[in-house]
Motif scaffolding. Structure first.
Motif, PDB file in Angstrom:
ATOM      1  N   ARG A 127     -29.324 -13.107 -11.559  1.00 63.16           N
ATOM      2  CA  ARG A 127     -28.607 -12.888 -12.903  1.00 63.16           C
ATOM      3  C   ARG A 127     -29.436 -13.112 -14.278  1.00 63.16           C
ATOM      4  O   ARG A 127     -29.846 -14.236 -14.517  1.00 63.16           O
ATOM      5  CB  ARG A 127     -27.229 -13.623 -12.943  1.00 63.16           C
ATOM      6  N   TYR A 128     -29.609 -12.249 -14.987  1.00 63.11           N
ATOM      7  CA  TYR A 128     -30.507 -12.204 -16.076  1.00 63.11           C
ATOM      8  C   TYR A 128     -29.910 -11.578 -17.123  1.00 63.11           C
ATOM      9  O   TYR A 128     -28.923 -10.832 -17.180  1.00 63.11           O
ATOM     10  CB  TYR A 128     -31.656 -11.647 -16.007  1.00 63.11           C
ATOM     11  N   ARG A 129     -30.299 -12.030 -18.554  1.00 63.84           N
ATOM     12  CA  ARG A 129     -29.550 -11.452 -19.593  1.00 63.84           C
ATOM     13  C   ARG A 129     -29.959 -10.345 -19.959  1.00 63.84           C
ATOM     14  O   ARG A 129     -29.110  -9.528 -20.544  1.00 63.84           O
ATOM     15  CB  ARG A 129     -29.935 -12.507 -21.101  1.00 63.84           C
ATOM     16  N   GLN A 130     -31.120  -9.952 -19.549  1.00 61.95           N
ATOM     17  CA  GLN A 130     -31.551  -8.484 -19.518  1.00 61.95           C
ATOM     18  C   GLN A 130     -31.392  -8.099 -18.005  1.00 61.95           C
ATOM     19  O   GLN A 130     -32.446  -8.574 -17.263  1.00 61.95           O
ATOM     20  CB  GLN A 130     -32.717  -7.950 -20.213  1.00 61.95           C
ATOM     21  N   PHE A 131     -30.755  -7.420 -17.515  1.00 63.02           N
ATOM     22  CA  PHE A 131     -30.671  -7.121 -16.059  1.00 63.02           C
ATOM     23  C   PHE A 131     -30.374  -5.562 -15.856  1.00 63.02           C
ATOM     24  O   PHE A 131     -29.884  -4.947 -16.790  1.00 63.02           O
ATOM     25  CB  PHE A 131     -29.183  -7.544 -15.563  1.00 63.02           C
ATOM     26  N   TRP A 132     -30.651  -5.106 -14.560  1.00 65.41           N
ATOM     27  CA  TRP A 132     -30.873  -3.702 -14.334  1.00 65.41           C
ATOM     28  C   TRP A 132     -29.708  -3.358 -13.345  1.00 65.41           C
ATOM     29  O   TRP A 132     -29.125  -4.059 -12.525  1.00 65.41           O
ATOM     30  CB  TRP A 132     -31.916  -3.412 -13.627  1.00 65.41           C
ATOM     31  N   GLN A 133     -29.306  -1.991 -13.758  1.00 67.43           N
ATOM     32  CA  GLN A 133     -28.070  -1.707 -12.867  1.00 67.43           C
ATOM     33  C   GLN A 133     -28.295  -0.202 -12.475  1.00 67.43           C
ATOM     34  O   GLN A 133     -28.814   0.438 -12.838  1.00 67.43           O
ATOM     35  CB  GLN A 133     -26.616  -1.533 -13.714  1.00 67.43           C
ATOM     36  N   ILE A 134     -27.811  -0.043 -11.174  1.00 71.08           N
ATOM     37  CA  ILE A 134     -27.656   1.373 -10.757  1.00 71.08           C
ATOM     38  C   ILE A 134     -26.163   1.534 -10.547  1.00 71.08           C
ATOM     39  O   ILE A 134     -25.305   0.888  -9.869  1.00 71.08           O
ATOM     40  CB  ILE A 134     -28.208   1.492  -9.373  1.00 71.08           C
ATOM     41  N   GLY A 135     -25.653   2.757 -11.322  1.00 69.63           N
ATOM     42  CA  GLY A 135     -24.072   3.053 -11.068  1.00 69.63           C
ATOM     43  C   GLY A 135     -23.825   4.364 -11.046  1.00 69.63           C
ATOM     44  O   GLY A 135     -24.821   5.409 -11.257  1.00 69.63           O
ATOM     45  N   ALA A 136     -22.713   4.782 -10.798  1.00 68.57           N
ATOM     46  CA  ALA A 136     -22.422   6.122 -10.859  1.00 68.57           C
ATOM     47  C   ALA A 136     -20.652   6.297 -11.053  1.00 68.57           C
ATOM     48  O   ALA A 136     -19.821   5.356 -10.926  1.00 68.57           O
ATOM     49  CB  ALA A 136     -22.537   6.560  -9.319  1.00 68.57           C
ATOM     50  N   GLU A 137     -20.260   7.402 -11.973  1.00 64.64           N
ATOM     51  CA  GLU A 137     -19.186   7.717 -12.052  1.00 64.64           C
ATOM     52  C   GLU A 137     -18.675   9.164 -11.576  1.00 64.64           C
ATOM     53  O   GLU A 137     -19.413  10.113 -11.755  1.00 64.64           O
ATOM     54  CB  GLU A 137     -18.903   7.512 -13.571  1.00 64.64           C
ATOM     55  N   VAL A 138     -17.433   9.117 -11.068  1.00 67.21           N
ATOM     56  CA  VAL A 138     -16.698  10.520 -10.782  1.00 67.21           C
ATOM     57  C   VAL A 138     -15.649  10.838 -11.826  1.00 67.21           C
ATOM     58  O   VAL A 138     -14.738   9.949 -11.614  1.00 67.21           O
ATOM     59  CB  VAL A 138     -16.393  10.451  -9.263  1.00 67.21           C
ATOM     60  N   ILE A 139     -15.720  11.463 -12.716  1.00 67.95           N
ATOM     61  CA  ILE A 139     -14.718  11.970 -13.890  1.00 67.95           C
ATOM     62  C   ILE A 139     -14.392  13.229 -13.887  1.00 67.95           C
ATOM     63  O   ILE A 139     -15.267  14.163 -13.978  1.00 67.95           O
ATOM     64  CB  ILE A 139     -14.953  11.046 -15.073  1.00 67.95           C
ATOM     65  N   GLY A 140     -13.050  13.667 -14.415  1.00 70.38           N
ATOM     66  CA  GLY A 140     -12.799  14.850 -14.909  1.00 70.38           C
ATOM     67  C   GLY A 140     -11.497  15.076 -15.026  1.00 70.38           C
ATOM     68  O   GLY A 140     -10.596  14.072 -14.771  1.00 70.38           O
ATOM     69  N   PRO A 141     -11.022  16.427 -15.149  1.00 70.49           N
ATOM     70  CA  PRO A 141      -9.643  16.626 -15.343  1.00 70.49           C
ATOM     71  C   PRO A 141      -8.933  16.555 -14.100  1.00 70.49           C
ATOM     72  O   PRO A 141      -9.392  16.767 -13.107  1.00 70.49           O
ATOM     73  CB  PRO A 141      -9.460  18.141 -15.869  1.00 70.49           C
ATOM     74  N   ILE A 142      -7.501  16.254 -14.098  1.00 64.56           N
ATOM     75  CA  ILE A 142      -6.451  16.028 -12.623  1.00 64.56           C
ATOM     76  C   ILE A 142      -6.640  17.323 -12.086  1.00 64.56           C
ATOM     77  O   ILE A 142      -6.661  17.181 -10.993  1.00 64.56           O
ATOM     78  CB  ILE A 142      -5.234  15.910 -13.092  1.00 64.56           C
ATOM     79  N   SER A 143      -6.900  18.578 -12.676  1.00 62.47           N
ATOM     80  CA  SER A 143      -6.864  19.668 -11.946  1.00 62.47           C
ATOM     81  C   SER A 143      -8.157  19.858 -11.121  1.00 62.47           C
ATOM     82  O   SER A 143      -8.012  20.786 -10.136  1.00 62.47           O
ATOM     83  CB  SER A 143      -6.958  20.846 -12.857  1.00 62.47           C
ATOM     84  N   ALA A 144      -9.280  19.137 -11.578  1.00 59.33           N
ATOM     85  CA  ALA A 144     -10.147  19.300 -10.566  1.00 59.33           C
ATOM     86  C   ALA A 144     -10.167  18.210  -9.304  1.00 59.33           C
ATOM     87  O   ALA A 144     -11.124  17.979  -8.371  1.00 59.33           O
ATOM     88  CB  ALA A 144     -11.375  18.682 -11.272  1.00 59.33           C
ATOM     89  N   GLY A 145      -9.002  17.371  -9.395  1.00 61.92           N
ATOM     90  CA  GLY A 145      -8.853  16.695  -8.270  1.00 61.92           C
ATOM     91  C   GLY A 145      -9.425  15.094  -8.445  1.00 61.92           C
ATOM     92  O   GLY A 145      -9.797  14.406  -7.348  1.00 61.92           O
ATOM     93  N   SER A 146      -9.499  14.753  -9.745  1.00 62.11           N
ATOM     94  CA  SER A 146     -10.040  13.536 -10.307  1.00 62.11           C
ATOM     95  C   SER A 146      -9.256  12.142  -9.660  1.00 62.11           C
ATOM     96  O   SER A 146      -9.837  11.131  -9.517  1.00 62.11           O
ATOM     97  CB  SER A 146     -10.320  13.467 -11.394  1.00 62.11           C
ATOM     98  N   GLU A 147      -7.899  12.349  -9.696  1.00 64.59           N
ATOM     99  CA  GLU A 147      -7.171  11.616  -9.087  1.00 64.59           C
ATOM    100  C   GLU A 147      -7.009  11.167  -7.697  1.00 64.59           C
ATOM    101  O   GLU A 147      -6.339  10.263  -7.244  1.00 64.59           O
ATOM    102  CB  GLU A 147      -5.492  11.808  -9.735  1.00 64.59           C
ATOM    103  N   SER A 148      -7.564  12.172  -7.093  1.00 60.05           N
ATOM    104  CA  SER A 148      -7.481  12.017  -5.512  1.00 60.05           C
ATOM    105  C   SER A 148      -7.938  10.991  -4.788  1.00 60.05           C
ATOM    106  O   SER A 148      -9.047  10.494  -5.139  1.00 60.05           O
ATOM    107  CB  SER A 148      -8.222  13.192  -4.812  1.00 60.05           C
ATOM    108  N   PRO A 149      -7.323  10.240  -4.100  1.00 63.08           N
ATOM    109  CA  PRO A 149      -7.801   9.081  -3.223  1.00 63.08           C
ATOM    110  C   PRO A 149      -9.047   9.408  -2.102  1.00 63.08           C
ATOM    111  O   PRO A 149     -10.007   8.544  -2.151  1.00 63.08           O
ATOM    112  CB  PRO A 149      -6.772   8.556  -2.269  1.00 63.08           C
ATOM    113  N   LEU A 150      -9.282  10.565  -2.091  1.00 62.76           N
ATOM    114  CA  LEU A 150     -10.467  11.336  -1.449  1.00 62.76           C
ATOM    115  C   LEU A 150     -11.753  10.880  -2.157  1.00 62.76           C
ATOM    116  O   LEU A 150     -12.691  10.597  -1.585  1.00 62.76           O
ATOM    117  CB  LEU A 150     -10.677  12.737  -1.008  1.00 62.76           C
ATOM    118  N   ARG A 151     -11.578  10.968  -3.671  1.00 56.29           N
ATOM    119  CA  ARG A 151     -12.816  10.756  -4.201  1.00 56.29           C
ATOM    120  C   ARG A 151     -13.010   9.035  -4.192  1.00 56.29           C
ATOM    121  O   ARG A 151     -14.345   8.879  -4.051  1.00 56.29           O
ATOM    122  CB  ARG A 151     -12.493  10.847  -5.903  1.00 56.29           C
TER     123      ARG A 151
END
Length: 425
Positions: A127-151
Motif C-alpha cells: 500500500r503506497y500513497r501513490q498506488f495503481w489500480q485496475i478497475g471497471a464500471e458497468v453503468i447505464g439506463p435501467i432500460s439497458a438492464g443496468s439494474e439486473s443481477p446478471l450484470r
C-alpha cells in the motif's frame, strides 16, 4: 548535499519488475476485451466536490486521506477552485458518463481503467500513497438492464477469469448485500443504536465512525473490537423483498457458472455510494492485509453528483498488491518440480518409475508418488511439490495417453507420452 530520494509512500518501478506489471495489464486488457469493455482515461485530478458528494464527506478517504489544494493560477476575478488528486476512480468515470451524455445511447457503458490513485494513508505492505489500480464500471439506463443481477454476476465471473488467467491460485470471494437506498438508512440507524452503549470501549477510529459512518465499524480490522462487532445487527435482517430477490439472483447466477463464493454478512464497503451487492476478493499470500480487490453496486451515484438515474456496478483492484501475490507465487513455483507422477494403484508403481526416469533424462524435475496413496492424498502432495500432476492408471499405461493436470490453471488434459517429453521444455 544530501541525496534526494523518492517521497515517503511512493516508489520507482524498475526493470525487470516492470515486465510483470506489463504482463498484468496486458492480461487485464485481453480478458476485459472479451467481455466487451473499452478503456477510459480520466484526469488525475478533479474538482474536490466530486469526491465529497460521490464518495461521502464522512468517509476516511475524504475526511483524512485526500491530497487537496486550491488552484490559485486563475484570473483574480474568479474564485480559487479546490482540486484533489483522485483517491479512487469510480466517481471520475461516472462524472465522465454524465458530462459526455453516454446515457443518451440507451446502451450499457462497460468501461475499464488502469492508472495511479493517491491517498495520504499510512504506508504498509503493498500500500503506497501513490498506488495503481485496475478497475471497471458497468453503468447505464435501467432500460439497458443496468439494474439486473446478471450484470453483478458477469462482473464477478470476469474477475474470477482474470485471476485464473494470471495464475493466481487460492483466491477467495466474499459477497454480501448492503441493501437499497431505503434499506441502508434503517440499518445504519440500528447500528448507531447498538453502538451507542459500547462505542466507548472501542478504538479511537471506531468511536468516531460510530458517529459519522457506522458501516465502517463493520469493516474495522482492529482485533480488540471484533467481539463487539460480531454482536452487532446484520444487514440481512434489514433487506426488503426486492433486495433479497436481487441478491438471491446474483448467487444463483454464480452457482450456474461455477464461481465459488462465501456470503459474508459483515462485508460492507465504506463509501457512501454503494448499494446492494458488495464483494471482495482476498488471497492468503498477503497476510493480514489480504484484500486483492473489491467493489459493488452504486445505483444512486449518478444522481448524487447531478446526473440522470444510471445504476451501475464496478470494482477496483490494487495493482501493487496483485504484483506482490504474483511474485510470491513465482518464488514458490521456482522451487517446484515440473511433474508429480501419481500411480493410481501399486500395480502402476513400476511404470511410474519408468516414466519418471524418461522425464528426468529429458532434463525435467520430477517427484514420484506411490500407488498406495489415495487420489486425494496424491493431489494434496502433488500441489505442494510440483507444477503439474500426471495420473498413471491401467488405461494410461496401456494407451500411452496420460492424464495431466496443471495446478496453476486447474486445466486437465490428455497428453500423449511422447508429447509430454517434448512439450514440457
Amino acid at each position: 548535499m544530501s541525496t534526494l530520494k523518492a517521497v515517503r509512500g511512493t516508489r520507482d518501478l524498475l526493470p525487470p519488475e516492470t515486465e510483470l506489471w506489463n504482463h498484468v495489464e496486458a492480461t487485464a486488457r485481453r480478458v476485459f476485451s472479451r467481455y466487451n469493455f473499452g478503456e477510459i482515461r480520466t484526469p488525475i485530478f478533479e474538482d474536490t466536490s466530486l469526491f465529497a458528494r460521490g464518495v461521502g464527506e464522512e468517509t476516511d478517504i475524504v475526511s483524512k486521506e485526500m491530497y487537496t489544494w486550491e488552484d490559485r493560477a486563475r484570473p483574480q476575478s474568479e474564485k480559487a477552485q479546490s482540486l484533489t488528486l483522485r483517491p479512487e476512480n469510480t466517481a471520475g468515470v461516472v462524472r465522465a458518463y454524465i458530462e459526455h451524455k453516454l446515457g443518451d445511447t440507451g446502451l450499457l457503458q462497460k468501461l475499464f481503467y488502469i492508472g495511479p490513485q493517491f491517498r495520504r494513508e499510512r504506508p504498509q505492505k503493498g500500500r503506497y500513497r501513490q498506488f495503481w489500480q485496475i478497475g471497471a464500471e458497468v453503468i447505464g439506463p435501467i432500460s439497458a438492464g443496468s439494474e439486473s443481477p446478471l450484470r453483478d454476476a458477469e462482473v464477478l465471473e470476469m474477475l474470477a477469469t482474470f485471476l485464473d488467467e494470471l495464475g493466481i491460485q487460492g483466491w477467495h470471494l466474499d459477497i454480501n448485500s448492503v441493501g437499497s437506498a431505503t434499506d441502508r438508512p434503517r440499518y445504519v440507524a440500528a447500528l448507531r443504536e447498538a453502538l451507542a452503549p459500547v462505542k466507548h470501549l472501542m478504538c479511537e477510529d471506531n468511536q468516531r465512525r460510530a458517529e459519522t459512518n457506522p458501516l465502517r465499524v463493520l469493516d474495522s480490522k482492529d482485533e480488540k473490537d471484533q467481539e463487539i462487532i460480531e454482536k452487532l445487527p446484520k444487514i440481512a435482517d434489514f433487506l426488503d423483498d426486492d433486495s433479497k430477490a436481487h441478491f438471491a439472483a446474483v448467487l444463483a447466477a454464480l452457482d450456474a457458472c461455477g464461481v465459488p463464493y462465501h456470503v459474508n454478512p459483515r462485508l460492507v464497503r465504506g463509501l457512501d455510494y454503494y448499494t446492494r451487492t458488495t464483494f471482495e476478493f482476498t488471497h492468503g499470500g498477503l497476510g493480514a492485509q489480504n484484500a486483492l480487490l473489491g467493489g459493488g453496486r452504486y445505483d444512486g451515484l449518478s444522481e448524487a453528483i447531478g446526473g440522470p438515474k444510471a445504476p451501475g456496478i464496478g470494482f477496483a483492484m490494487g495493482e501493487d498488491r496483485l504484483i506482490l501475490t504474483l511474485q510470491a507465487a513465482q518464488e514458490q513455483a521456482a522451487g517446484l518440480a515440473d511433474f508429480f507422477i501419481a500411480p493410481l494403484s501399486p500395480d502402476q508403481n513400476p511404470a511410474a518409475l519408468e516414466l519418471a526416469r524418461e522425464l528426468r533424462r529429458a532434463g525435467l524435475r520430477v517427484e514420484l508418488g506411490d500407488g498406495s496413496f489415495r487420489m486425494k492424498k496424491s493431489f494434496e502432495i502433488g500441489n505442494k511439490l510440483a507444477k503439474k500432476i500426471v495420473l498413471l492408471g491401467e488405461d494410461e499405461v496401456k494407451s500411452g495417453i496420460l492424464t495431466v493436470k496443471d495446478f496453476a490453471t486447474s486445466d486437465q488434459t490428455k497428453v500423449a507420452r511422447e508429447q509430454l517429453l517434448t512439450s514440457s521444455h
